[in-house]
Design a protein around this motif. Structure first.
Motif, mmCIF file in Angstrom:
data_model
loop_
_atom_site.group_PDB
_atom_site.id
_atom_site.type_symbol
_atom_site.label_atom_id
_atom_site.label_comp_id
_atom_site.label_asym_id
_atom_site.label_seq_id
_atom_site.Cartn_x
_atom_site.Cartn_y
_atom_site.Cartn_z
ATOM 1 N N SER A 1 -8.719 50.305 29.948
ATOM 2 C CA SER A 1 -7.931 49.601 30.959
ATOM 3 C C SER A 1 -7.456 48.277 30.383
ATOM 4 O O SER A 1 -8.213 47.568 29.712
ATOM 5 C CB SER A 1 -8.776 49.349 32.209
ATOM 6 O OG SER A 1 -8.075 48.544 33.143
ATOM 7 N N GLN A 2 -6.207 47.930 30.641
ATOM 8 C CA GLN A 2 -5.672 46.665 30.144
ATOM 9 C C GLN A 2 -6.292 45.468 30.849
ATOM 10 O O GLN A 2 -6.431 44.395 30.261
ATOM 11 C CB GLN A 2 -4.146 46.642 30.310
ATOM 12 C CG GLN A 2 -3.414 47.657 29.451
ATOM 13 C CD GLN A 2 -1.913 47.571 29.624
ATOM 14 O OE1 GLN A 2 -1.414 46.883 30.506
ATOM 15 N NE2 GLN A 2 -1.183 48.272 28.772
ATOM 16 N N ILE A 3 -6.665 45.648 32.119
ATOM 17 C CA ILE A 3 -7.246 44.563 32.907
ATOM 18 C C ILE A 3 -8.738 44.841 33.054
ATOM 19 O O ILE A 3 -9.141 45.852 33.636
ATOM 20 C CB ILE A 3 -6.594 44.465 34.293
ATOM 21 C CG1 ILE A 3 -5.070 44.385 34.156
ATOM 22 C CG2 ILE A 3 -7.144 43.268 35.051
ATOM 23 C CD1 ILE A 3 -4.573 43.226 33.338
ATOM 24 N N THR A 4 -9.567 43.957 32.518
ATOM 25 C CA THR A 4 -11.013 44.144 32.525
ATOM 26 C C THR A 4 -11.702 42.911 33.086
ATOM 27 O O THR A 4 -11.076 41.872 33.318
ATOM 28 C CB THR A 4 -11.531 44.399 31.097
ATOM 29 O OG1 THR A 4 -11.364 43.184 30.323
ATOM 30 C CG2 THR A 4 -10.775 45.530 30.423
ATOM 31 N N ARG A 5 -13.024 43.020 33.260
ATOM 32 C CA ARG A 5 -13.799 41.886 33.755
ATOM 33 C C ARG A 5 -13.814 40.736 32.753
ATOM 34 O O ARG A 5 -14.052 39.589 33.123
ATOM 35 C CB ARG A 5 -15.221 42.325 34.110
ATOM 36 C CG ARG A 5 -16.022 42.870 32.967
ATOM 37 C CD ARG A 5 -17.396 43.353 33.430
ATOM 38 N NE ARG A 5 -18.232 42.233 33.830
ATOM 39 C CZ ARG A 5 -18.897 42.168 34.968
ATOM 40 N NH1 ARG A 5 -18.829 43.159 35.838
ATOM 41 N NH2 ARG A 5 -19.652 41.135 35.262
ATOM 42 N N GLU A 6 -13.550 41.026 31.498
ATOM 43 C CA GLU A 6 -13.559 39.990 30.474
ATOM 44 C C GLU A 6 -12.241 39.216 30.377
ATOM 45 O O GLU A 6 -12.240 38.048 29.963
ATOM 46 C CB GLU A 6 -13.872 40.598 29.100
ATOM 47 C CG GLU A 6 -15.308 41.092 28.928
ATOM 48 C CD GLU A 6 -15.550 42.451 29.564
ATOM 49 O OE1 GLU A 6 -16.721 42.764 29.852
ATOM 50 O OE2 GLU A 6 -14.563 43.190 29.773
ATOM 51 N N ASN A 7 -11.117 39.852 30.750
ATOM 52 C CA ASN A 7 -9.833 39.206 30.467
ATOM 53 C C ASN A 7 -8.932 39.009 31.680
ATOM 54 O O ASN A 7 -7.807 38.515 31.534
ATOM 55 C CB ASN A 7 -9.070 39.997 29.401
ATOM 56 C CG ASN A 7 -8.583 41.355 29.906
ATOM 57 O OD1 ASN A 7 -8.601 41.648 31.101
ATOM 58 N ND2 ASN A 7 -8.144 42.202 28.987
ATOM 59 N N TRP A 8 -9.355 39.381 32.885
ATOM 60 C CA TRP A 8 -8.444 39.422 34.028
ATOM 61 C C TRP A 8 -7.761 38.091 34.307
ATOM 62 O O TRP A 8 -6.593 38.044 34.714
ATOM 63 C CB TRP A 8 -9.180 39.911 35.279
ATOM 64 C CG TRP A 8 -10.221 38.966 35.830
ATOM 65 C CD1 TRP A 8 -11.540 38.965 35.546
ATOM 66 C CD2 TRP A 8 -10.004 37.900 36.761
ATOM 67 N NE1 TRP A 8 -12.194 37.962 36.236
ATOM 68 C CE2 TRP A 8 -11.271 37.299 36.993
ATOM 69 C CE3 TRP A 8 -8.893 37.399 37.423
ATOM 70 C CZ2 TRP A 8 -11.441 36.212 37.857
ATOM 71 C CZ3 TRP A 8 -9.052 36.317 38.288
ATOM 72 C CH2 TRP A 8 -10.304 35.737 38.494
ATOM 73 N N TYR A 9 -8.444 36.990 34.103
ATOM 74 C CA TYR A 9 -7.899 35.672 34.435
ATOM 75 C C TYR A 9 -7.024 35.092 33.326
ATOM 76 O O TYR A 9 -6.472 33.997 33.464
ATOM 77 C CB TYR A 9 -9.037 34.702 34.747
ATOM 78 C CG TYR A 9 -10.081 34.594 33.647
ATOM 79 C CD1 TYR A 9 -9.911 33.724 32.581
ATOM 80 C CD2 TYR A 9 -11.231 35.383 33.680
ATOM 81 C CE1 TYR A 9 -10.852 33.652 31.564
ATOM 82 C CE2 TYR A 9 -12.183 35.299 32.666
ATOM 83 C CZ TYR A 9 -11.981 34.441 31.614
ATOM 84 O OH TYR A 9 -12.911 34.360 30.611
ATOM 85 N N GLN A 10 -6.863 35.826 32.234
ATOM 86 C CA GLN A 10 -6.097 35.323 31.099
ATOM 87 C C GLN A 10 -4.619 35.696 31.155
ATOM 88 O O GLN A 10 -3.842 35.294 30.287
ATOM 89 C CB GLN A 10 -6.721 35.825 29.797
ATOM 90 C CG GLN A 10 -8.132 35.324 29.565
ATOM 91 C CD GLN A 10 -8.787 35.925 28.334
ATOM 92 O OE1 GLN A 10 -8.207 36.782 27.671
ATOM 93 N NE2 GLN A 10 -9.996 35.488 28.018
ATOM 94 N N SER A 11 -4.222 36.478 32.151
ATOM 95 C CA SER A 11 -2.820 36.874 32.284
ATOM 96 C C SER A 11 -2.400 36.811 33.747
ATOM 97 O O SER A 11 -3.227 36.887 34.662
ATOM 98 C CB SER A 11 -2.599 38.310 31.761
ATOM 99 O OG SER A 11 -3.255 39.252 32.606
ATOM 100 N N ARG A 12 -1.113 36.642 33.947
ATOM 101 C CA ARG A 12 -0.594 36.616 35.319
ATOM 102 C C ARG A 12 -0.824 37.962 36.004
ATOM 103 O O ARG A 12 -1.209 38.014 37.169
ATOM 104 C CB ARG A 12 0.896 36.280 35.312
ATOM 105 C CG ARG A 12 1.537 36.321 36.697
ATOM 106 C CD ARG A 12 2.983 35.887 36.666
ATOM 107 N NE ARG A 12 3.115 34.493 36.280
ATOM 108 C CZ ARG A 12 4.289 33.862 36.172
ATOM 109 N NH1 ARG A 12 5.421 34.527 36.414
ATOM 110 N NH2 ARG A 12 4.335 32.597 35.819
ATOM 111 N N GLN A 13 -0.581 39.061 35.271
ATOM 112 C CA GLN A 13 -0.783 40.380 35.864
ATOM 113 C C GLN A 13 -2.239 40.581 36.293
ATOM 114 O O GLN A 13 -2.507 41.053 37.395
ATOM 115 C CB GLN A 13 -0.394 41.476 34.864
ATOM 116 C CG GLN A 13 -0.571 42.885 35.421
ATOM 117 C CD GLN A 13 -0.407 43.964 34.368
ATOM 118 O OE1 GLN A 13 -0.528 43.705 33.170
ATOM 119 N NE2 GLN A 13 -0.128 45.188 34.795
#
Length: 210
Positions: free
Chosen positions: A162-174
């Motif tokens: 998945s492109q959106i994970t618990r580790e990176n979700w806040y690092q992108s607008r999406q």
């Protein structure tokens, strides 16, 4: 940004457990093949003897939105999310006899409602279940399925691809929009569910009398 603040949102939206032996694998409806691919992997590892994909299409769209990723692999024409997820499972060598059918749900709450109708109709005793979903959809899926299966122990096993994970979700607008959108939907949708429960079970009358 305050890391503790982000951690609290992350822990709420992204529940996750290690898989264990269970009675069934639930897959909420989606056009993402990774859900069924992960469900098939768990099936072949012997974690559950049955898989129940659920879904007709999005209530907002009124039709199946189509395959969201890996279109070069899954090239068929699909009327429902269930039909698509079933095809993915079959291509992943899950026997058709292990795949249950629910093709009426048009949103996540209905995935849980109609899945319960299917398992009740088959007289299945679901004591432990695996919930295979997108990472950022995990909390809302769990809340709905737990509401419909109050006596079942759920193990949330979200897909890894998945492109959106618990580790990176806040690092992108999406990622931020998806995760905070989930938090908003949980509040809005469960407010309505609780309102209906208060009416149906007489909570409103009880609170007025106190």
């Amino acid at each position: 940004m305050n890391k503790r603040f982000l951690d609290q949102i992350t822990e709420f939206i992204f529940p996750e457990q290690e898989p264990e032996k269970a009675d069934i694998i639930f897959i909420p409806g989606s056009g993402f093949p990774q859900l069924a691919e992960h469900g098939a992997e768990l099936y072949h590892q012997g974690f559950a003897p049955r898989i129940l994909p659920s879904g007709r299409y999005s209530k907002l769209l009124g039709h199946f939105a189509g395959v969201q990723e890996k279109q070069e692999i899954y090239t068929g024409s699909y009327e429902t999310e269930w039909e698509f997820l079933k095809e993915v499972l079959l291509q992943c060598r899950v026997p058709q006899s292990a795949i249950l059918k629910e093709d009426q749900a048009t949103y996540t709450y209905e995935n849980a409602i109609f899945s319960r109708q299917v398992t009740d109709g088959l007289q299945l005793d679901i004591q432990k279940a695996i919930l295979c979903c997108k990472p950022y959809h995990a909390r809302r899926s769990l809340l709905y399925y737990q509401l419909l299966y109050p006596d079942t122990q759920f193990l949330v096993c979200p897909v890894k691809d998945s492109q959106i994970t618990r580790e990176n979700w806040y690092q992108s607008r999406q990622g931020t929009e998806l995760v905070l959108g989930e938090a908003e939907r949980i509040g809005i949708q469960f407010h309505e569910i609780l309102r209906q429960m208060r009416v149906e079970e007489g909570w409103e009358a009880d609170s007025t009398q106190r």
